[in-house]
Scaffold this motif. Structure first.
Motif, PDB file in Angstrom:
ATOM      1  N   MET A  49     -11.105   6.940   5.496  1.00 58.14           N
ATOM      2  CA  MET A  49     -11.524   7.528   4.231  1.00 58.14           C
ATOM      3  C   MET A  49     -13.039   7.702   4.244  1.00 58.14           C
ATOM      4  O   MET A  49     -13.766   6.831   4.707  1.00 58.14           O
ATOM      5  N   GLY A  50     -13.507   8.824   3.748  1.00 56.63           N
ATOM      6  CA  GLY A  50     -14.937   9.094   3.774  1.00 56.63           C
ATOM      7  C   GLY A  50     -15.683   8.385   2.662  1.00 56.63           C
ATOM      8  O   GLY A  50     -15.102   7.936   1.672  1.00 56.63           O
ATOM      9  N   PHE A  51     -16.995   8.282   2.827  1.00 56.63           N
ATOM     10  CA  PHE A  51     -17.846   7.694   1.805  1.00 56.63           C
ATOM     11  C   PHE A  51     -19.242   8.274   1.969  1.00 56.63           C
ATOM     12  O   PHE A  51     -19.578   8.846   3.005  1.00 56.63           O
ATOM     13  N   THR A  52     -20.031   8.130   0.926  1.00 56.89           N
ATOM     14  CA  THR A  52     -21.445   8.484   0.979  1.00 56.89           C
ATOM     15  C   THR A  52     -22.238   7.256   0.576  1.00 56.89           C
ATOM     16  O   THR A  52     -21.931   6.612  -0.427  1.00 56.89           O
ATOM     17  N   SER A  53     -23.239   6.925   1.381  1.00 56.06           N
ATOM     18  CA  SER A  53     -24.062   5.749   1.094  1.00 56.06           C
ATOM     19  C   SER A  53     -25.521   6.161   0.963  1.00 56.06           C
ATOM     20  O   SER A  53     -25.937   7.215   1.466  1.00 56.06           O
ATOM     21  N   ALA A  54     -26.272   5.312   0.300  1.00 60.01           N
ATOM     22  CA  ALA A  54     -27.707   5.537   0.160  1.00 60.01           C
ATOM     23  C   ALA A  54     -28.448   4.227   0.385  1.00 60.01           C
ATOM     24  O   ALA A  54     -27.945   3.151   0.042  1.00 60.01           O
ATOM     25  N   TRP A  55     -29.610   4.343   0.989  1.00 60.82           N
ATOM     26  CA  TRP A  55     -30.527   3.204   1.052  1.00 60.82           C
ATOM     27  C   TRP A  55     -31.848   3.681   0.469  1.00 60.82           C
ATOM     28  O   TRP A  55     -32.379   4.730   0.869  1.00 60.82           O
ATOM     29  N   ALA A  56     -32.350   2.939  -0.516  1.00 55.09           N
ATOM     30  CA  ALA A  56     -33.580   3.349  -1.194  1.00 55.09           C
ATOM     31  C   ALA A  56     -34.521   2.168  -1.356  1.00 55.09           C
ATOM     32  O   ALA A  56     -34.092   1.031  -1.568  1.00 55.09           O
ATOM     33  N   ILE A  57     -35.811   2.457  -1.238  1.00 53.61           N
ATOM     34  CA  ILE A  57     -36.875   1.500  -1.549  1.00 53.61           C
ATOM     35  C   ILE A  57     -37.737   2.148  -2.617  1.00 53.61           C
ATOM     36  O   ILE A  57     -38.242   3.263  -2.418  1.00 53.61           O
ATOM     37  N   THR A  58     -37.909   1.458  -3.741  1.00 45.97           N
ATOM     38  CA  THR A  58     -38.627   2.050  -4.868  1.00 45.97           C
ATOM     39  C   THR A  58     -39.721   1.118  -5.362  1.00 45.97           C
ATOM     40  O   THR A  58     -39.577  -0.104  -5.338  1.00 45.97           O
ATOM     41  N   GLY A  59     -40.828   1.710  -5.812  1.00 50.01           N
ATOM     42  CA  GLY A  59     -41.965   0.955  -6.309  1.00 50.01           C
ATOM     43  C   GLY A  59     -41.880   0.733  -7.814  1.00 50.01           C
ATOM     44  O   GLY A  59     -41.513   1.642  -8.570  1.00 50.01           O
ATOM     45  N   HIS A  60     -42.219  -0.487  -8.260  1.00 43.28           N
ATOM     46  CA  HIS A  60     -42.140  -0.841  -9.678  1.00 43.28           C
ATOM     47  C   HIS A  60     -43.296  -1.764 -10.053  1.00 43.28           C
ATOM     48  O   HIS A  60     -43.815  -2.499  -9.209  1.00 43.28           O
ATOM     49  N   THR A  61     -43.671  -1.738 -11.308  1.00 41.76           N
ATOM     50  CA  THR A  61     -44.619  -2.730 -11.802  1.00 41.76           C
ATOM     51  C   THR A  61     -43.956  -4.111 -11.763  1.00 41.76           C
ATOM     52  O   THR A  61     -42.723  -4.225 -11.660  1.00 41.76           O
ATOM     53  N   ASP A  62     -44.756  -5.150 -11.870  1.00 38.77           N
ATOM     54  CA  ASP A  62     -44.169  -6.491 -11.915  1.00 38.77           C
ATOM     55  C   ASP A  62     -43.271  -6.655 -13.144  1.00 38.77           C
ATOM     56  O   ASP A  62     -42.257  -7.375 -13.092  1.00 38.77           O
ATOM     57  N   GLU A  63     -43.616  -5.992 -14.235  1.00 34.81           N
ATOM     58  CA  GLU A  63     -42.746  -6.034 -15.408  1.00 34.81           C
ATOM     59  C   GLU A  63     -41.395  -5.395 -15.096  1.00 34.81           C
ATOM     60  O   GLU A  63     -40.342  -5.902 -15.494  1.00 34.81           O
ATOM     61  N   GLY A  64     -41.444  -4.273 -14.375  1.00 30.70           N
ATOM     62  CA  GLY A  64     -40.202  -3.621 -13.989  1.00 30.70           C
ATOM     63  C   GLY A  64     -39.359  -4.493 -13.070  1.00 30.70           C
ATOM     64  O   GLY A  64     -38.133  -4.561 -13.198  1.00 30.70           O
ATOM     65  N   ILE A  65     -40.009  -5.164 -12.116  1.00 26.67           N
ATOM     66  CA  ILE A  65     -39.294  -6.076 -11.223  1.00 26.67           C
ATOM     67  C   ILE A  65     -38.654  -7.203 -12.027  1.00 26.67           C
ATOM     68  O   ILE A  65     -37.497  -7.581 -11.797  1.00 26.67           O
ATOM     69  N   ALA A  66     -39.386  -7.752 -12.999  1.00 24.75           N
ATOM     70  CA  ALA A  66     -38.850  -8.829 -13.842  1.00 24.75           C
ATOM     71  C   ALA A  66     -37.655  -8.354 -14.655  1.00 24.75           C
ATOM     72  O   ALA A  66     -36.692  -9.117 -14.864  1.00 24.75           O
ATOM     73  N   ASN A  67     -37.672  -7.100 -15.094  1.00 27.40           N
ATOM     74  CA  ASN A  67     -36.551  -6.567 -15.864  1.00 27.40           C
ATOM     75  C   ASN A  67     -35.307  -6.376 -14.997  1.00 27.40           C
ATOM     76  O   ASN A  67     -34.175  -6.498 -15.489  1.00 27.40           O
ATOM     77  N   LEU A  68     -35.504  -6.057 -13.726  1.00 26.95           N
ATOM     78  CA  LEU A  68     -34.369  -5.862 -12.815  1.00 26.95           C
ATOM     79  C   LEU A  68     -33.795  -7.180 -12.301  1.00 26.95           C
ATOM     80  O   LEU A  68     -32.633  -7.230 -11.880  1.00 26.95           O
ATOM     81  N   ALA A  69     -34.597  -8.216 -12.320  1.00 22.69           N
ATOM     82  CA  ALA A  69     -34.207  -9.480 -11.691  1.00 22.69           C
ATOM     83  C   ALA A  69     -32.900 -10.071 -12.231  1.00 22.69           C
ATOM     84  O   ALA A  69     -32.066 -10.528 -11.434  1.00 22.69           O
ATOM     85  N   PRO A  70     -32.658 -10.103 -13.544  1.00 20.62           N
ATOM     86  CA  PRO A  70     -31.425 -10.733 -14.021  1.00 20.62           C
ATOM     87  C   PRO A  70     -30.156 -10.065 -13.490  1.00 20.62           C
ATOM     88  O   PRO A  70     -29.144 -10.737 -13.274  1.00 20.62           O
ATOM     89  N   GLN A  71     -30.187  -8.750 -13.290  1.00 22.26           N
ATOM     90  CA  GLN A  71     -29.028  -8.056 -12.761  1.00 22.26           C
ATOM     91  C   GLN A  71     -28.923  -8.174 -11.233  1.00 22.26           C
ATOM     92  O   GLN A  71     -27.855  -8.460 -10.694  1.00 22.26           O
ATOM     93  N   LEU A  72     -30.044  -7.971 -10.548  1.00 21.78           N
ATOM     94  CA  LEU A  72     -29.980  -7.796  -9.101  1.00 21.78           C
ATOM     95  C   LEU A  72     -30.126  -9.079  -8.296  1.00 21.78           C
ATOM     96  O   LEU A  72     -29.471  -9.235  -7.261  1.00 21.78           O
ATOM     97  N   LEU A  73     -30.983  -9.992  -8.708  1.00 27.67           N
ATOM     98  CA  LEU A  73     -31.222 -11.169  -7.871  1.00 27.67           C
ATOM     99  C   LEU A  73     -29.974 -12.031  -7.646  1.00 27.67           C
ATOM    100  O   LEU A  73     -29.730 -12.464  -6.514  1.00 27.67           O
ATOM    101  N   PRO A  74     -29.150 -12.300  -8.673  1.00 33.87           N
ATOM    102  CA  PRO A  74     -27.938 -13.084  -8.397  1.00 33.87           C
ATOM    103  C   PRO A  74     -27.001 -12.394  -7.410  1.00 33.87           C
ATOM    104  O   PRO A  74     -26.396 -13.048  -6.548  1.00 33.87           O
ATOM    105  N   ALA A  75     -26.877 -11.065  -7.517  1.00 29.36           N
ATOM    106  CA  ALA A  75     -26.013 -10.329  -6.590  1.00 29.36           C
ATOM    107  C   ALA A  75     -26.578 -10.358  -5.185  1.00 29.36           C
ATOM    108  O   ALA A  75     -25.846 -10.542  -4.200  1.00 29.36           O
ATOM    109  N   MET A  76     -27.889 -10.180  -5.051  1.00 31.87           N
ATOM    110  CA  MET A  76     -28.523 -10.247  -3.737  1.00 31.87           C
ATOM    111  C   MET A  76     -28.347 -11.629  -3.118  1.00 31.87           C
ATOM    112  O   MET A  76     -28.064 -11.766  -1.918  1.00 31.87           O
ATOM    113  N   ARG A  77     -28.521 -12.642  -3.931  1.00 31.14           N
ATOM    114  CA  ARG A  77     -28.382 -14.027  -3.446  1.00 31.14           C
ATOM    115  C   ARG A  77     -26.945 -14.285  -2.987  1.00 31.14           C
ATOM    116  O   ARG A  77     -26.715 -14.911  -1.942  1.00 31.14           O
ATOM    117  N   ALA A  78     -25.979 -13.803  -3.749  1.00 25.50           N
ATOM    118  CA  ALA A  78     -24.578 -14.022  -3.391  1.00 25.50           C
ATOM    119  C   ALA A  78     -24.227 -13.337  -2.076  1.00 25.50           C
ATOM    120  O   ALA A  78     -23.498 -13.905  -1.243  1.00 25.50           O
TER     121      ALA A  78
END
Length: 205
Positions: free
Chosen positions: A1-30
């Motif tokens: 079965m086919g799929f499309t994937s993406a890999w992205a690196i994006t720049g953010h302020t430290d405030e932006g990083i802090a806002n993303l942390a609750p969603q992304l850091l636990p998933a990354m850690r897992a």
């Protein structure tokens, strides 16, 4: 079965990083703490894979293990697809509003950019990269601190560069940056601007 994937690196302020942390850091850690992930990483570190052009003739379990290691992590992928939190959107919450110089993104059908990158770099260079198999969430200070390691990972002499390019199996459009160029460019830009970085490898379809 086919799929499309993406890999992205994006720049953010430290405030932006802090806002993303609750969603992304636990998933990354897992994803990183999965026993299979650690085992597969150690296996690859001990026994780097041969030229990818031989994989189809001499296919073995170590190739399947590497592909599983470097595919999008299930927890991050689920978060970014809305499976964990339907209110979270990787497109609108992470990628939207990025300028061309603050973002690197590469999209491929039936291929994973991180797989090609790590194979082209090899285990020693890949171990210098922060995060886990293309995923990371770093403050501005962490980006600046890690820049020398990232520069070492991508520091090639002419022959080394040719060898790495020969092991990058991705197809690129005209003018598109390769996985051997885009990440370091964005890292340097973020360091210069005092920005944090978010790296995500996900399935789009």
């Amino acid at each position: 079965m086919g799929f499309t994937s993406a890999w992205a690196i994006t720049g953010h302020t430290d405030e932006g990083i802090a806002n993303l942390a609750p969603q992304l850091l636990p998933a990354m850690r897992a994803d990183r703490e999965s026993p299979d992930a650690a085992r597969r990483w150690q296996q690859w570190q001990r026994a780097p894979l041969p030229d990818y052009r031989t994989w189809y003739e001499n296919h073995g379990p170590e190739i399947d293990s590497f592909r599983a290691l470097t595919a999008p992590g299930s927890h991050v992928d689920d978060m970014c697809s809305g499976g964990t939190d339907p209110a979270f959107s990787v497109v609108y919450d992470v990628w939207d509003g990025q300028s061309e110089d603050s973002m690197y993104i590469t999209v491929h059908r039936k291929e994973y950019a991180v797989s090609s990158l790590l194979h082209a770099l090899g285990p020693t260079r890949a171990a210098l990269l922060p995060g886990w198999c293309g995923t990371f969430l770093l403050t501005a200070a962490q980006v600046a601190e890690s820049l020398p390691h990232v520069e070492r990972a991508f520091a090639f002499g002419p022959e080394e560069r040719a060898a790495a390019e020969a092991q990058d199996w991705l197809d690129y459009g005209v003018g598109e940056e390769s996985v051997l160029d885009g990440p370091l460019r964005v890292w340097r830009t973020a360091t210069h601007r005092g920005m944090g970085l978010c790296g995500l490898s996900v399935h789009l379809t």
